[in-house]
Design an enzyme around this catalytic site. Structure first.
Site, PDB file in Angstrom:
ATOM      1  N   ALA A  38     -10.133  21.031-109.403  1.00 35.75           N
ATOM      2  CA  ALA A  38      -9.181  21.349-108.942  1.00 35.75           C
ATOM      3  C   ALA A  38      -8.758  21.006-107.164  1.00 35.75           C
ATOM      4  O   ALA A  38      -8.120  20.104-106.766  1.00 35.75           O
ATOM      5  CB  ALA A  38      -8.306  22.792-108.881  1.00 35.75           C
ATOM      6  N   THR A  39     -10.524  20.188-107.226  1.00 39.42           N
ATOM      7  CA  THR A  39     -10.060  19.880-105.598  1.00 39.42           C
ATOM      8  C   THR A  39      -9.375  18.230-105.737  1.00 39.42           C
ATOM      9  O   THR A  39      -9.813  17.902-104.559  1.00 39.42           O
ATOM     10  CB  THR A  39     -12.142  20.542-105.021  1.00 39.42           C
ATOM     11  OG1 THR A  39     -13.033  19.653-105.435  1.00 39.42           O
ATOM     12  CG2 THR A  39     -11.823  22.028-104.431  1.00 39.42           C
ATOM     13  N   GLY A  91      -8.805  14.643-108.117  1.00 43.77           N
ATOM     14  CA  GLY A  91      -8.582  13.642-109.337  1.00 43.77           C
ATOM     15  C   GLY A  91      -7.190  14.489-110.186  1.00 43.77           C
ATOM     16  O   GLY A  91      -6.163  15.241-109.818  1.00 43.77           O
ATOM     17  N   ARG A 108     -16.041  23.379-105.952  1.00 47.16           N
ATOM     18  CA  ARG A 108     -17.118  23.854-104.813  1.00 47.16           C
ATOM     19  C   ARG A 108     -16.406  23.237-103.437  1.00 47.16           C
ATOM     20  O   ARG A 108     -17.135  24.171-102.874  1.00 47.16           O
ATOM     21  CB  ARG A 108     -18.247  22.954-104.954  1.00 47.16           C
ATOM     22  CG  ARG A 108     -19.003  23.443-106.035  1.00 47.16           C
ATOM     23  CD  ARG A 108     -20.470  22.225-106.576  1.00 47.16           C
ATOM     24  NE  ARG A 108     -19.116  20.546-106.205  1.00 47.16           N
ATOM     25  CZ  ARG A 108     -20.289  19.260-107.000  1.00 47.16           C
ATOM     26  NH1 ARG A 108     -21.507  19.411-107.295  1.00 47.16           N
ATOM     27  NH2 ARG A 108     -19.026  18.468-107.791  1.00 47.16           N
ATOM     28  N   ASP A 150     -19.855  26.567-107.997  1.00 46.52           N
ATOM     29  CA  ASP A 150     -20.376  25.238-108.789  1.00 46.52           C
ATOM     30  C   ASP A 150     -20.571  26.920-110.540  1.00 46.52           C
ATOM     31  O   ASP A 150     -20.604  26.798-110.795  1.00 46.52           O
ATOM     32  CB  ASP A 150     -21.635  25.543-108.648  1.00 46.52           C
ATOM     33  CG  ASP A 150     -22.778  24.312-108.639  1.00 46.52           C
ATOM     34  OD1 ASP A 150     -22.265  23.349-109.848  1.00 46.52           O
ATOM     35  OD2 ASP A 150     -22.810  23.784-107.834  1.00 46.52           O
ATOM     36  N   SER A 179     -13.284  12.823-123.236  1.00 44.83           N
ATOM     37  CA  SER A 179     -13.346  11.071-122.551  1.00 44.83           C
ATOM     38  C   SER A 179     -13.407  10.680-123.911  1.00 44.83           C
ATOM     39  O   SER A 179     -13.571  10.600-124.488  1.00 44.83           O
ATOM     40  CB  SER A 179     -13.938  10.991-121.351  1.00 44.83           C
ATOM     41  OG  SER A 179     -14.605   9.587-121.116  1.00 44.83           O
ATOM     42  N   TYR A 196     -23.876   9.843-120.363  1.00 45.09           N
ATOM     43  CA  TYR A 196     -22.178  10.716-119.805  1.00 45.09           C
ATOM     44  C   TYR A 196     -21.356  11.076-120.977  1.00 45.09           C
ATOM     45  O   TYR A 196     -21.116  11.931-121.534  1.00 45.09           O
ATOM     46  CB  TYR A 196     -21.776   9.681-118.855  1.00 45.09           C
ATOM     47  CG  TYR A 196     -20.225  10.338-118.435  1.00 45.09           C
ATOM     48  CD1 TYR A 196     -19.701  11.563-118.086  1.00 45.09           C
ATOM     49  CD2 TYR A 196     -19.494   9.607-118.898  1.00 45.09           C
ATOM     50  CE1 TYR A 196     -18.588  11.947-117.780  1.00 45.09           C
ATOM     51  CE2 TYR A 196     -18.132   9.513-118.971  1.00 45.09           C
ATOM     52  CZ  TYR A 196     -17.323  11.141-118.658  1.00 45.09           C
ATOM     53  OH  TYR A 196     -16.493  11.461-117.668  1.00 45.09           O
ATOM     54  N   PRO A 228      -8.852  10.712-121.699  1.00 42.83           N
ATOM     55  CA  PRO A 228      -8.608   9.321-121.130  1.00 42.83           C
ATOM     56  C   PRO A 228      -9.856   8.719-120.934  1.00 42.83           C
ATOM     57  O   PRO A 228     -10.637   8.193-121.192  1.00 42.83           O
ATOM     58  CB  PRO A 228      -7.970  10.012-119.737  1.00 42.83           C
ATOM     59  CG  PRO A 228      -8.783  11.642-119.942  1.00 42.83           C
ATOM     60  CD  PRO A 228      -9.596  11.813-120.712  1.00 42.83           C
TER      61      PRO A 228
HETATM   62  P1  NDP Z   1     -12.799  13.601-109.712  1.00 42.71           P
HETATM   63  O1  NDP Z   1     -13.998  13.579-109.289  1.00 42.71           O
HETATM   64  O2  NDP Z   1     -11.466  12.969-108.574  1.00 42.71           O
HETATM   65  O3  NDP Z   1     -13.465  15.259-110.243  1.00 42.71           O
HETATM   66  C1  NDP Z   1     -14.259  15.893-110.436  1.00 42.71           C
HETATM   67  C2  NDP Z   1     -14.022  16.871-110.364  1.00 42.71           C
HETATM   68  O4  NDP Z   1     -15.039  17.887-110.821  1.00 42.71           O
HETATM   69  C3  NDP Z   1     -13.546  17.750-108.771  1.00 42.71           C
HETATM   70  O5  NDP Z   1     -12.446  18.665-108.672  1.00 42.71           O
HETATM   71  C4  NDP Z   1     -14.939  18.430-108.570  1.00 42.71           C
HETATM   72  O6  NDP Z   1     -14.992  19.483-107.690  1.00 42.71           O
HETATM   73  C5  NDP Z   1     -15.364  19.019-109.749  1.00 42.71           C
HETATM   74  N1  NDP Z   1     -16.707  19.438-110.247  1.00 42.71           N
HETATM   75  C6  NDP Z   1     -17.730  18.171-110.337  1.00 42.71           C
HETATM   76  N2  NDP Z   1     -18.578  18.881-110.010  1.00 42.71           N
HETATM   77  C7  NDP Z   1     -18.671  19.891-110.690  1.00 42.71           C
HETATM   78  C8  NDP Z   1     -19.058  21.520-110.416  1.00 42.71           C
HETATM   79  N3  NDP Z   1     -21.238  21.245-110.279  1.00 42.71           N
HETATM   80  N4  NDP Z   1     -19.051  22.603-109.725  1.00 42.71           N
HETATM   81  C9  NDP Z   1     -17.399  22.824-109.731  1.00 42.71           C
HETATM   82  N5  NDP Z   1     -16.784  21.756-109.776  1.00 42.71           N
HETATM   83  C10 NDP Z   1     -17.539  20.277-110.046  1.00 42.71           C
HETATM   84  O7  NDP Z   1     -12.643  13.212-111.192  1.00 42.71           O
HETATM   85  P2  NDP Z   1     -11.404  13.340-112.547  1.00 42.71           P
HETATM   86  O8  NDP Z   1     -10.552  14.036-112.135  1.00 42.71           O
HETATM   87  O9  NDP Z   1     -11.606  11.497-113.295  1.00 42.71           O
HETATM   88  O10 NDP Z   1     -11.998  14.130-113.025  1.00 42.71           O
HETATM   89  C11 NDP Z   1     -12.056  15.104-113.817  1.00 42.71           C
HETATM   90  C12 NDP Z   1     -12.842  15.029-115.478  1.00 42.71           C
HETATM   91  O11 NDP Z   1     -12.317  13.898-116.084  1.00 42.71           O
HETATM   92  C13 NDP Z   1     -13.659  15.199-115.804  1.00 42.71           C
HETATM   93  O12 NDP Z   1     -14.374  16.301-117.127  1.00 42.71           O
HETATM   94  C14 NDP Z   1     -14.088  13.538-115.952  1.00 42.71           C
HETATM   95  O13 NDP Z   1     -15.318  13.702-116.863  1.00 42.71           O
HETATM   96  C15 NDP Z   1     -12.775  13.391-117.042  1.00 42.71           C
HETATM   97  N6  NDP Z   1     -12.698  12.140-117.381  1.00 42.71           N
HETATM   98  C16 NDP Z   1     -12.723  11.133-116.080  1.00 42.71           C
HETATM   99  C17 NDP Z   1     -11.662   9.678-115.733  1.00 42.71           C
HETATM  100  C18 NDP Z   1     -11.772   8.832-115.040  1.00 42.71           C
HETATM  101  O14 NDP Z   1     -11.609   7.665-115.300  1.00 42.71           O
HETATM  102  N7  NDP Z   1     -11.544   9.758-113.751  1.00 42.71           N
HETATM  103  C19 NDP Z   1     -11.755   9.976-117.687  1.00 42.71           C
HETATM  104  C20 NDP Z   1     -11.641  10.081-118.404  1.00 42.71           C
HETATM  105  C21 NDP Z   1     -12.514  11.794-118.059  1.00 42.71           C
HETATM  106  P3  NDP Z   1     -15.563  19.872-106.319  1.00 42.71           P
HETATM  107  O15 NDP Z   1     -16.882  18.814-106.100  1.00 42.71           O
HETATM  108  O16 NDP Z   1     -15.177  20.504-105.059  1.00 42.71           O
HETATM  109  O17 NDP Z   1     -16.902  21.175-107.477  1.00 42.71           O
HETATM  110  C1  8X3 Z   2     -14.562   8.082-117.575  1.00 38.84           C
HETATM  111  C2  8X3 Z   2     -13.975   6.565-118.319  1.00 38.84           C
HETATM  112  O1  8X3 Z   2     -15.581   5.180-119.774  1.00 38.84           O
HETATM  113  O2  8X3 Z   2     -15.930   6.013-117.550  1.00 38.84           O
HETATM  114  O3  8X3 Z   2     -14.698   9.689-118.848  1.00 38.84           O
HETATM  115  O4  8X3 Z   2     -16.553   7.092-119.525  1.00 38.84           O
HETATM  116  S1  8X3 Z   2     -15.284   6.057-118.641  1.00 38.84           S
END
Ligand code: NDP
Ligand code: 8X3
Length: 252
Positions: free
Chosen positions: A11-12, A14, A35, A59, A139, A152, A182
């Site tokens: 939630a922090t 994206g 985190r 974490d 994804s 990944y 997505p």
């Molecule tokens: P962001 O990097 O903006 O957000 C990722 C979030 O995951 C942050 O809030 C981060 O919080 C949290 N996170 C990462 N590692 C940990 C950890 N070890 N423990 C707890 N929390 C963690 O990316 P997105 O919002 O884009 O990603 C969200 C999801 O969407 C992911 O699962 C990603 O794989 C998926 N996704 C994203 C796409 C894209 O193109 N952006 C496309 C398809 C899927 P913090 O660092 O504070 O812990």
């Molecule tokens: C994130 C989308 O295309 O970078 O899951 O794998 S992609």
């Protein structure tokens, strides 16, 4: 009507952060996880006049921390109605023969094991109550592979398998399971994948209009507000400029 409680991991930033912002305005109480506690607290402050928010900094890789954080929830926060598993990232974009093992560990430990640890603490009570909704952010990389996406993709194929398996195991309980997959969403995702290289991250979205976190939040809101007998099972969401992992229309 009583507000439903939604627990959001990631939630922090994206997608998770955008989901928190949208659900706060739509009559949900929020348990926000990540985190970076400073970001959680800032979000709680921002939403204070809109809805009730409880924060949990942990974490997802740390099984004990996950257990302790979720079991620490005060009585009035213990009934999680909706779980949004958004925490996750890609780490690196390298061919398998030169991949970095720390990156592999991070992706398997966060995207797969972390999601499972959170589910282990939240899902049994849903099954017992015979109500609840799990949203797993998968994804397009969990549906098809692309060059250098190897581990990944493997982690997201695992999320896809888990979503399908959960749907079967929880069928008798009436708990809903939705997998949202997505394509390109502009968040901190590419910044994390490319280890803080903002220029390289920006190239990912160059010449197209990517999805935003809000676009996915909007779909999550729609998904969790369907009638009790309607479960959206599996959704793939692209920006209009994208047709697959490998087919993206970019302006010159
Ligand atoms: P962001 O990097 O903006 O957000 C990722 C979030 O995951 C942050 O809030 C981060 O919080 C949290 N996170 C990462 N590692 C940990 C950890 N070890 N423990 C707890 N929390 C963690 O990316 P997105 O919002 O884009 O990603 C969200 C999801 O969407 C992911 O699962 C990603 O794989 C998926 N996704 C994203 C796409 C894209 O193109 N952006 C496309 C398809 C899927 P913090 O660092 O504070 O812990
Ligand atoms: C994130 C989308 O295309 O970078 O899951 O794998 S992609």
């Amino acid at each position: 009507m009583q507000k439903r409680i939604v627990l959001i991991t990631g939630a922090t930033s994206g997608i998770g952060e955008a989901t928190a912002l949208l659900l706060a305005e739509n009559n949900f109480k929020l348990i926000l996880c990540g985190r970076r506690n400073d970001r959680l607290e800032a979000l709680k402050k921002k939403l204070a006049s809109t809805t009730e928010v409880h924060t949990l900094a942990f974490d997802v890789r740390d099984r004990n921390a996950v257990q302790q954080a979720i079991s620490s929830l005060p009585a009035e926060w213990k009934q999680v109605d909706v779980l949004v598993n958004s925490a996750g990232n890609a780490h690196g974009l390298d061919p398998i023969q030169s991949g970095n093992v720390d990156d592999w560990d991070a992706m398997i430990d966060i995207n797969v094991k972390g999601l499972l640890y959170v589910c282990h603490e939240v899902v049994p009570a849903m099954a017992e109550r015979k109500s609840g909704h799990i949203i797993n952010i998968g994804s397009i990389a969990g549906k098809e592979v692309y060059p250098n996406g190897n581990v990944y993709s493997a982690s997201k194929f695992a999320v896809d398998a888990l979503s399908r398996g959960m749907r079967i195991d929880l069928n008798a309980s009436g708990v809903k399971v939705t997998s949202i997959n997505p394509g390109m969403v502009e968040t901190e995702f590419s910044l994390v994948r490319f280890k803080g290289d903002a220029q390289r991250a920006a190239q990912t979205y160059k010449g197209l209009e990517p999805l935003t976190g809000h676009d996915i939040a909007d779909i999550i809101l729609f998904t969790i507000t369907r009638p009790a007998h309607v479960m959206l099972a599996d959704l793939t969401v692209f920006p209009t400029a994208q047709a697959s992992s490998m087919h993206v229309k970019r302006d010159a």
